[in-house]
Design a protein around this motif. Structure first.
Motif, short mmCIF file in Angstrom:
data_model
loop_
_atom_site.label_atom_id
_atom_site.label_comp_id
_atom_site.label_asym_id
_atom_site.label_seq_id
_atom_site.Cartn_x
_atom_site.Cartn_y
_atom_site.Cartn_z
N GLY A 1 -29.61 -25.74 -34.58
CA GLY A 1 -30.62 -26.12 -35.56
C GLY A 1 -30.14 -27.02 -36.65
N TRP A 2 -29.54 -28.11 -36.32
CA TRP A 2 -29.14 -29.06 -37.37
C TRP A 2 -30.34 -29.75 -37.97
CZ3 TRP A 2 -30.22 -34.20 -36.38
CH2 TRP A 2 -30.48 -34.52 -35.05
N LEU A 3 -31.52 -29.58 -37.40
CA LEU A 3 -32.76 -30.12 -37.98
C LEU A 3 -33.74 -28.98 -38.15
CD1 LEU A 3 -33.15 -33.25 -35.72
CD2 LEU A 3 -32.25 -33.13 -38.03
N LEU A 4 -34.74 -29.17 -39.04
CA LEU A 4 -35.72 -28.12 -39.23
C LEU A 4 -37.02 -28.47 -38.53
CD1 LEU A 4 -37.94 -28.62 -41.96
CD2 LEU A 4 -35.70 -29.13 -42.82
N LEU A 5 -37.21 -27.96 -37.36
CA LEU A 5 -38.43 -28.11 -36.56
C LEU A 5 -38.93 -29.53 -36.56
CD1 LEU A 5 -40.23 -26.38 -34.78
CD2 LEU A 5 -41.74 -26.05 -36.71
N LEU A 6 -38.13 -30.46 -36.00
CA LEU A 6 -38.46 -31.86 -36.10
C LEU A 6 -39.52 -32.30 -35.11
CD1 LEU A 6 -34.87 -33.22 -36.43
CD2 LEU A 6 -36.51 -32.72 -38.20
N VAL A 7 -39.55 -31.73 -33.95
CA VAL A 7 -40.47 -32.25 -32.95
C VAL A 7 -40.82 -31.17 -31.95
CG1 VAL A 7 -38.73 -33.00 -31.32
CG2 VAL A 7 -40.88 -34.24 -31.46
N GLN A 8 -41.94 -31.33 -31.30
CA GLN A 8 -42.34 -30.35 -30.29
C GLN A 8 -41.46 -30.51 -29.07
OE1 GLN A 8 -46.44 -30.90 -29.37
NE2 GLN A 8 -46.91 -31.60 -31.41
N LEU A 9 -41.13 -29.38 -28.47
CA LEU A 9 -40.46 -29.42 -27.16
C LEU A 9 -41.40 -28.80 -26.14
CD1 LEU A 9 -36.85 -28.36 -28.12
CD2 LEU A 9 -37.85 -30.62 -27.98
N LEU A 10 -40.97 -28.78 -24.94
CA LEU A 10 -41.80 -28.18 -23.91
C LEU A 10 -41.93 -26.69 -24.16
CD1 LEU A 10 -40.25 -29.99 -20.82
CD2 LEU A 10 -42.35 -30.57 -22.05
N CYS A 11 -43.14 -26.21 -24.01
CA CYS A 11 -43.40 -24.79 -24.27
C CYS A 11 -42.69 -23.93 -23.22
CB CYS A 11 -44.89 -24.50 -24.24
SG CYS A 11 -45.81 -25.37 -25.51
N LEU A 12 -42.05 -22.87 -23.68
CA LEU A 12 -41.40 -21.91 -22.79
C LEU A 12 -42.14 -20.59 -22.88
CD1 LEU A 12 -37.67 -22.61 -23.66
CD2 LEU A 12 -38.98 -23.52 -21.77
N GLU A 13 -42.04 -19.80 -21.84
CA GLU A 13 -42.67 -18.49 -21.89
C GLU A 13 -41.89 -17.59 -22.81
OE1 GLU A 13 -43.02 -16.97 -18.02
OE2 GLU A 13 -44.40 -18.51 -17.31
N ALA A 14 -42.58 -16.73 -23.55
CA ALA A 14 -41.93 -15.83 -24.50
C ALA A 14 -41.06 -14.83 -23.76
CB ALA A 14 -42.99 -15.12 -25.33
N VAL A 15 -40.00 -14.37 -24.47
CA VAL A 15 -39.13 -13.34 -23.90
C VAL A 15 -39.93 -12.07 -23.74
CG1 VAL A 15 -37.04 -12.00 -24.30
CG2 VAL A 15 -37.15 -14.39 -24.99
N PRO A 16 -39.82 -11.37 -22.62
CA PRO A 16 -40.59 -10.14 -22.43
C PRO A 16 -40.29 -9.14 -23.53
CG PRO A 16 -39.59 -10.85 -20.37
CD PRO A 16 -39.04 -11.74 -21.44
N TYR B 1 -39.62 -41.78 -36.27
CA TYR B 1 -38.61 -42.35 -35.36
C TYR B 1 -37.71 -41.25 -34.81
CZ TYR B 1 -34.39 -45.03 -34.10
OH TYR B 1 -33.31 -45.56 -33.45
N LEU B 2 -37.30 -40.35 -35.66
CA LEU B 2 -36.43 -39.25 -35.27
C LEU B 2 -37.10 -38.37 -34.22
CD1 LEU B 2 -33.89 -37.48 -35.78
CD2 LEU B 2 -35.18 -36.36 -37.60
N ARG B 3 -38.34 -38.00 -34.46
CA ARG B 3 -39.04 -37.11 -33.53
C ARG B 3 -39.31 -37.80 -32.19
NH1 ARG B 3 -43.89 -36.16 -35.18
NH2 ARG B 3 -43.94 -37.39 -37.09
N GLU B 4 -39.64 -39.09 -32.22
CA GLU B 4 -39.91 -39.80 -30.95
C GLU B 4 -38.63 -39.93 -30.11
OE1 GLU B 4 -41.64 -43.41 -32.33
OE2 GLU B 4 -43.69 -42.65 -32.21
N VAL B 5 -37.51 -40.18 -30.78
CA VAL B 5 -36.23 -40.27 -30.05
C VAL B 5 -35.92 -38.94 -29.39
CG1 VAL B 5 -33.74 -40.50 -30.33
CG2 VAL B 5 -35.26 -42.15 -31.40
N ILE B 6 -36.06 -37.85 -30.14
CA ILE B 6 -35.77 -36.52 -29.60
C ILE B 6 -36.69 -36.19 -28.45
CG2 ILE B 6 -35.76 -34.07 -30.16
CD1 ILE B 6 -35.04 -34.93 -33.05
N MET C 1 -41.50 -27.43 -28.77
CA MET C 1 -40.23 -26.87 -29.22
C MET C 1 -39.55 -27.91 -30.09
SD MET C 1 -36.99 -25.80 -26.90
CE MET C 1 -38.01 -24.93 -25.79
N CYS C 2 -38.93 -27.48 -31.15
CA CYS C 2 -38.34 -28.46 -32.04
C CYS C 2 -36.90 -28.74 -31.68
CB CYS C 2 -38.51 -28.01 -33.47
SG CYS C 2 -37.12 -27.36 -34.25
N TRP C 3 -36.43 -29.85 -32.18
CA TRP C 3 -35.06 -30.32 -31.87
C TRP C 3 -34.03 -29.30 -32.28
CZ3 TRP C 3 -32.16 -33.85 -29.56
CH2 TRP C 3 -30.94 -34.17 -30.07
#
Length: 487
Positions: free
Chosen positions: A10-25, A56-61, A1-3
């Protein structure tokens, strides 16, 4: 998931992966719509923002999102609060492990910047010049260079503000780069024509026009974000019946990480089918740089139409509202790049004038460098000539030294060496000869009285001359005695 997704604004455009969440039904009639084949879930690819401090930005996030407290604050903070620094203050409440890792990331980034500064200094020929790292680090506003060891609230605040500002200007910079690219391409083509003769120039012009016509001959391009465009994706990419098109289902299908938002990359992915109508990498007439610019134009257009709160994200609610507008159902035709020249004639004229000035500057630098080279060669020739003269002088001195090493020969009389006569001895000898060979008879036979003889000895003593034969050196005594025996 991005920052940007995690922030919900969304002050950033898909900067980093986040933990995967299950899709909305997905609410849909399964009797009409065949559920697409499920594929093994893979973590979304990390998206490069294009910023020079992207890593650096993505690692911090990434590390901040591992802290449960900070993660919850991300979901409950709006864009304005983030810009005002309220989110950065939550850094004080993250775990010690996360803070320690952030400290390490900052030290690594400062070290990287210092290495870059040193490398730039070396390239510019300043190896012997002391580098003021503190002064040069001021240009990197996304971190506090005065404290290079620990990651503090100010560092997070700087990082958020810098990334927000830089990303807002990112599209503008990309457009300017593309405009320059197009002007350069057209300028090079016209300069090439000048090098051809009349027949070759005509053939080249005909080929150019033929390629333009061929490129423009493509299927109709749907208006980005319109119902027709989305239905085409629904049918061709998703393999679903266009009659069963449902905006909410479509959104959930293409919200690839299921966070409830379309970010800029997810939107751009929706335009791939439209772009394939215009561009083919195997065709001579199709320019892939122009294809990416067309993709950017489409994404910007949809964002301007749908992103009502201007957070660079499209929420499900915003998307559903847009599907009810007249522009979605009955859109205007979409004008592609070949119908919209990227630059004006005035911009082209200024660009070519700039190129001419650059060429003159380069030519002048080339002349200056040539003059410097000639001067260095002249100085080198002088040094070589001086070196040769010096070598010749040394060789001459060596020859003279070799010739003068033997002492002058000595004169021997009866086994005794006689050194060179002094000037006083020569003078005395000449005076005696003159007295013996003079014309005055009285001088030749003159007899001195004892008193006169004593006075003469006193005069010689006053002059520092020998008074008798006994006063002469041993060898001179014999020589003087021999002179009196001359007949």
């Amino acid at each position: 998931m991005c920052w940007s997704r995690a922030l919900h604004t969304g002050w950033l455009l898909l900067l980093v992966q986040l933990l995967c969440l299950e899709a909305v039904p997905i609410s849909m009639d399964k009797t009409k719509v065949q559920e697409p084949e499920k594929k093994a879930e893979e973590p979304p690819a990390s998206v490069d923002t294009g910023l020079h401090y992207d890593r650096y930005l993505r690692e911090v996030i990434d590390f901040l999102e591992k802290d449960q407290h900070f993660r919850e604050k991300l979901h409950n903070t709006d864009m304005e609060d983030i810009k005002q620094g309220k989110l950065a203050k939550e850094l004080d409440f993250v775990s010690h492990h996360v803070r320690t890792k952030l400290d390490e990331l900052k030290r690594q980034e400062v070290s990287r910047l210092r290495t870059l500064i040193k490398a730039k200094q070396d390239l510019e020929g300043g190896n012997d010049i002391a580098v003021d790292h503190q002064a040069l680090l001021k240009q990197f506003e996304y971190l506090n260079h005065m404290n290079p060891h620990t990651f503090e609230v100010d560092d997070l605040d700087r990082l958020i503000k810098s990334a927000t500002n830089d990303l807002e200007n990112f599209d503008k910079d990309r457009h300017e780069e593309f405009k320059k690219y197009e002007m350069t391409k057209d300028h090079d083509r016209r300069e090439h024509l000048k090098t051809l003769d009349e027949d070759e120039r005509q053939k080249e012009e005909e080929h150019y026009e033929e390629m333009k016509k061929k490129h423009a001959d493509h299927p109709k391009v749907n208006h980005p974000g319109s119902q027709n465009q989305l239905k085409e994706v629904w049918e061709e990419a998703d393999g679903l019946d266009p009659e069963d098109f449902d905006p909410k289902t479509f959104f959930n299908l293409h919200d690839t990480n299921g966070d409830g938002f379309f970010d800029e990359q997810e939107l751009e992915a929706l335009f791939t089918k439209e772009l394939e109508k215009i561009y083919d990498p195997t065709n001579e007439e199709d320019d892939m740089v122009e294809m990416e610019e067309e993709r950017l134009r489409m994404r910007e257009h949809v964002m301007n139409e749908v992103d009502s709160n201007k957070d660079r994200l499209v929420s499900l609610e915003e998307f559903l509202v847009a599907t009810k507008k007249k522009e979605f159902l009955e859109p205007d035709s979409w004008e592609t790049l070949e119908q919209n020249q990227a630059y004006t004639d005035e911009e082209m004229r200024e660009f070519e004038e700039h190129l001419v000035q650059q060429e003159e500057d380069l030519n002048q630098k080339a002349v200056d460098l040539q003059n410097q080279r000639d001067e260095l060669e002249r100085q080198q020739e002088q040094l070589n000539a001086q070196k040769i003269e010096l070598q010749q002088a040394v060789e001459h001195m060596e020859r003279l030294k070799t010739q003068n090493v033997e002492p002058p020969p000595e004169v021997h009389i009866e086994g005794n060496a006689i050194p060179e006569m002094h000037a006083v001895d020569n003078e005395l000898h000449h005076e005696q000869e003159a007295q013996l060979q003079g014309h005055d008879p009285a001088l030749q036979v003159q007899q001195h009285t004892p008193q006169e003889h004593h006075e003469q000895h006193q005069d010689l003593a006053q002059q520092g001359l020998p008074q008798t034969h006994q006063d002469l050196p041993p060898g001179h005594q014999e020589a003087a005695h021999g002179q009196h025996n001359v007949p």
